[in-house]
Design a protein around this motif. Structure first.
Motif, short mmCIF file in Angstrom:
data_model
loop_
_atom_site.label_atom_id
_atom_site.label_comp_id
_atom_site.label_asym_id
_atom_site.label_seq_id
_atom_site.Cartn_x
_atom_site.Cartn_y
_atom_site.Cartn_z
N LEU A 165 0.83 -1.21 0.00
CA LEU A 165 0.00 0.00 0.00
C LEU A 165 0.87 1.27 0.00
N SER A 178 0.91 4.05 -2.86
CA SER A 178 0.62 5.44 -2.50
C SER A 178 1.72 6.38 -2.98
N LYS A 202 1.52 6.70 -6.73
CA LYS A 202 0.34 7.48 -7.14
C LYS A 202 0.63 8.97 -7.00
N THR A 203 1.48 9.31 -6.00
CA THR A 203 1.80 10.71 -5.75
C THR A 203 2.91 11.21 -6.67
N GLY A 226 3.20 14.97 -2.81
CA GLY A 226 1.91 15.25 -2.16
C GLY A 226 1.88 16.72 -1.77
N ASP A 267 -0.78 11.26 5.51
CA ASP A 267 -1.68 11.90 4.54
C ASP A 267 -1.30 11.59 3.09
N LEU A 273 -1.19 8.44 2.24
CA LEU A 273 -1.93 7.18 2.03
C LEU A 273 -3.31 7.49 1.44
N PRO A 274 -3.97 6.49 0.85
CA PRO A 274 -5.32 6.75 0.33
C PRO A 274 -6.25 7.29 1.43
N GLN A 275 -7.17 8.17 1.04
CA GLN A 275 -8.02 8.87 2.00
C GLN A 275 -8.75 7.93 2.99
N PRO A 276 -9.38 6.82 2.52
CA PRO A 276 -10.09 5.95 3.48
C PRO A 276 -9.14 5.37 4.55
N VAL A 277 -7.92 4.98 4.13
CA VAL A 277 -6.95 4.43 5.09
C VAL A 277 -6.55 5.52 6.08
N TYR A 278 -6.30 6.72 5.55
CA TYR A 278 -5.91 7.86 6.38
C TYR A 278 -7.01 8.15 7.43
#
Lengths: 263, 274
Positions: free
Chosen positions: A44, A48, A51-52, B61, B205, B207-212
Motif C-alpha cells: 500500500l 501510494s 500514485k503521488t 503530495g 496523509d 496514504l489513500p483517504q479511506p486508510v488515512y
C-alpha cells in the motif's frame, strides 16, 4: 558441508519445532497476522508513493511492486531457514554451545539452521502466489531459462544470506553481541525493497559489496523484469564465493577463541 | 517531618532502580552501541529512500522537499525518545514468572518500569545529540526553519507522545497474562502496528483517504505523525489545542484501562516454581 545425516537431523528438529509452535496457537496467530499486515501495508505504501510521484528514478509502479514482493519472498525464505540465529546469544551466554559442538553435526548447525520458523511458511506461500499473480496480471511472460535463472539466483541469494548470518554468528562468539547485529542487517536489507540504484553511489557500494543485500534480493527480481545483465551473474557468484569463503574462515577462527561459561 | 522522610525514602527506592538500570547499560556496552547503530542505520535507510523518492520533484503530495526531509530527520528525535522503551521486559517477567519477585518487593510495578523507561530515554538522549549532529554534519539535509510556537507545540506533543507510548507499551506487555509467549503481542501491537500506523514509514496523509481516515482515529498518529505535523506547521491553529487535549485524554483512558487489565491479569497470573 551438508550430508545426508545433517539433513535427517534438520528434518527431526524441524518437525519438533513445528509441533512446539503448534502448541502456542494464539501467539502463532499474532505472528502470522503481523507478517501479512507488514506485507499488505508495504504494498500500500509503494502504491501510494507512486500514485503521488508517478515514478522513482526510471522505475515504474509495476516494477517496484515486483521488487518489493521478491524482497518479502527472500526474507521469508531466509527467516524460515535461519531463524535460530536470533536465539543463539542465550546459548552462548549459558555456555550450552559446548553441548552442540560435541554432536556429529556441522558447527554452524546450532546457530543457523536448528530452528526453522514455521510462522514464515504461510507468508512465504502467499508472497509466492502474489508474485505469480502479479506476473500474470502485468503480462510478464517468462521463458523457461528466465525461470531457471531466477531460481538459481534465489538459491545464490539464500547461500549469500547464510554466509552473512555465519559472519554474524562468528562475531557473536568473539563479542557475545548478536541481536542488534542481526537487526542491523535486517534494517539494511529493507533498503533493497526497491532497486538499490535509486540510492547515492556510496550506499549502492555498501549494499552490493559490504552487506550484499542487493545481490540477495534485487538481482533475482531483475531477472523477472528483464533488467538483468549477464555480467551480473558472474559478479553475483563471485561475491557469494567470497562471502562463503570468508565467513567459513572467520567462523573457524572464532571457534578457536570460543570458551564456554564453564571453561 | 515523618511524612517528609517517608516520601524521601520512597523516592530513594526509585533512584536506586535508576542507578541499577544505568549500570546495566554499562555492563552491556557493546550491546548498547549496536542498538544505537541499528537505530541509526534504520533511520538512514528511510532517509535515503525518501531522498530518492523526492529527487527531482518540487513536491511529494502536499510536502515540499525540505518539509519531507524535515519530517524524517527531525523525526529521528521522536524515534529515539518516544520509541525507546523497556516495557517489553514486563511481558517477559510475566511469562517467565519473575514478576513474582517484583510483587514481593515494596515497589510499585508501574513506577518500577516508569523509572527504567525514563533512564532508558535519558541514556538514549545523550547518544541522540551525537548522532543528530552527525546527521546534520554528514548529510547537510535541507530542513525547514520552524516558527518558535511550532517548536513549542512539537516539544509538548513529543512529551505527550513519550507518556502515551509508555502507557501503550505497558498495556501491551499485560497481554502476556493471556498469551504463551511475551513476544507475539509485543511484536504485533508494539512493533508492527507502531511502525506501520504511526507515520514513521510514510507521512500518513500520503496514504489513500479511506486508510488515512481510519488511522487518524487510532492512537498511533499521536506517537509520530502529529508531533511532526506540528513541527512543520501543517495543523491549523484552531485545531492544535483540541489535538493536544485528545492526546491527554487518550493517555488517561489507557491509564484507566491499564488499572483494570492489571487487576484481571494478576488474578490469572501463575508462576510455577517461583
Amino acid at each position: 558441508m551438508v550430508t545426508k545425516n545433517t539433513f535427517k537431523a534438520w528434518l527431526i528438529i524441524a518437525k519438533n519445532n513445528f509441533q512446539r509452535q503448534l502448541l502456542t496457537r494464539s501467539s502463532s496467530l499474532l505472528f502470522i497476522v503481523g507478517k501479512l499486515l507488514q506485507f499488505a501495508f508495504s504494498l500500500l505504501i509503494i502504491v501510494s508513493i507512486f500514485k503521488t510521484t508517478g515514478h522513482i528514478k526510471d522505475y515504474t509502479l509495476d516494477q517496484a511492486l515486483i521488487f518489493i514482493i521478491v524482497f518479502f519472498l527472500v526474507e521469508s525464505i531466509t527467516q524460515f531457514l535461519f531463524r535460530s540465529i536470533y536465539s543463539f546469544r542465550p546459548v552462548l551466554l549459558r555456555g550450552d554451545f559446548d553441548l552442540d559442538l560435541v554432536k556429529p553435526l556441522p558447527s554452524y548447525f546450532r546457530p543457523l539452521i536448528s530452528g526453522p520458523d514455521f510462522f514464515d511458511l504461510p507468508p512465504l506461500i502467499i508472497h509466492a502466489l502474489v508474485l505469480v499473480y502479479l506476473l500474470i496480471k502485468l503480462n510478464i511472460h517468462l521463458t523457461f531459462p528466465q525461470v531457471l535463472l531466477f531460481l538459481l539466483l534465489l538459491a545464490n541469494g539464500v547461500l549469500l544470506a547464510f554466509s552473512v548470518f555465519l559472519l554474524i554468528a562468528a562475531f557473536s562468539i568473539l563479542t557475545t553481541e548478536i541481536d542488534n547485529l542481526v537487526w542491523t542487517y535486517r534494517s539494511l536489507s529493507r533498503a533493497a525493497r526497491l532497486p538499490v540504484d535509486i540510492y547515492p553511489n556510496f550506499l549502492q557500494i555498501i549494499l552490493t559489496g559490504i552487506v550484499p543485500v542487493a545481490i540477495i534480493i534485487n538481482v533475482p527480481a531483475r531477472v523477472l523484469l528483464g533488467l538483468f545483465q549477464p555480467s551480473t551473474l558472474l559478479f553475483s557468484f563471485l561475491i557469494t564465493l567470497f562471502f562463503v569463503y570468508t565467513s567459513v574462515w572467520l567462523w573457524r577462527r572464532s571457534l578457536k577463541h570460543y570458551s564456554s561459561a564453564s571453561s | 517531618m515523618k511524612r517528609l522522610s517517608k516520601s524521601f525514602s520512597k523516592a530513594n527506592k526509585y533512584i536506586v532502580i535508576a542507578k541499577n538500570t544505568l549500570q546495566e547499560y554499562f555492563v552491556y556496552r557493546t550491546n548498547f552501541f549496536f542498538w544505537r547503530l541499528r537505530t541509526f542505520i534504520s533511520f538512514l535507510v528511510f532517509y535515503f529512500l525518501w531522498l530518492a523518492i523526492a529527487h527531482g520533484k518540487t513536491h511529494v503530495g502536499s510536502y515540499t522537499q525540505a518539509q519531507l526531509y524535515t519530517y524524517f530527520v527531525i523525526g529521528y528525535i521522536i524515534r529515539t525518545l518516544v520509541f525507546s522503551t523497556r516495557t517489553s521486559d514486563l511481558g517477559s517477567a510475566i511469562t517467565q514468572g519473575s514478576l513474582s519477585r517484583l510483587l514481593l518487593k515494596p515497589l510499585g510495578v508501574f513506577k518500577f518500569f516508569f523509572t527504567r523507561d525514563s533512564v532508558d530515554k535519558i541514556f538514549n538522549f545523550f547518544f541522540l545529540i551525537f548522532e543528530f549532529s552527525l546527521i546534520l554534519f554528514l548529510f547537510k539535509p535541507e530542513l525547514i526553519t520552524p516558527l518558535p510556537q511550532n517548536v513549542l507545540y512539537f516539544l509538548l506533543s513529543t512529551l505527550l507522545a513519550i507518556i502515551s507510548f509508555f502507557l501503550y507499551g505497558f498495556l501491551i506487555a499485560l497481554i502476556s497474562f493471556w498469551t504463551d509467549t511475551p513476544w507475539s503481542g509485543h511484536w504485533l501491537f508494539g512493533v508492527v502496528f507502531v511502525n506501520l500506523f504511526s507515520g514513521q514509514a510514510i507521512p500518513l496523509d500520503l496514504l489513500p483517504q479511506p486508510v488515512y481516515n481510519v488511522l487518524i482515529n487510532t492512537p498511533f498518529p499521536y506517537f509520530y505523525y502529529y508531533p511532526m505535523q506540528l513541527f512543520l506547521g501543517k495543523i491549523p491553529e484552531a485545531q492544535i489545542w483540541p489535538l493536544l487535549a485528545k492526546s491527554i485524554l487518550l493517555s488517561s483512558l489507557v491509564f484507566v484501562f491499564i488499572k483494570s487489565v492489571w487487576k484481571k491479569g494478576l488474578i490469572r497470573y501463575q508462576s510455577y516454581g517461583n
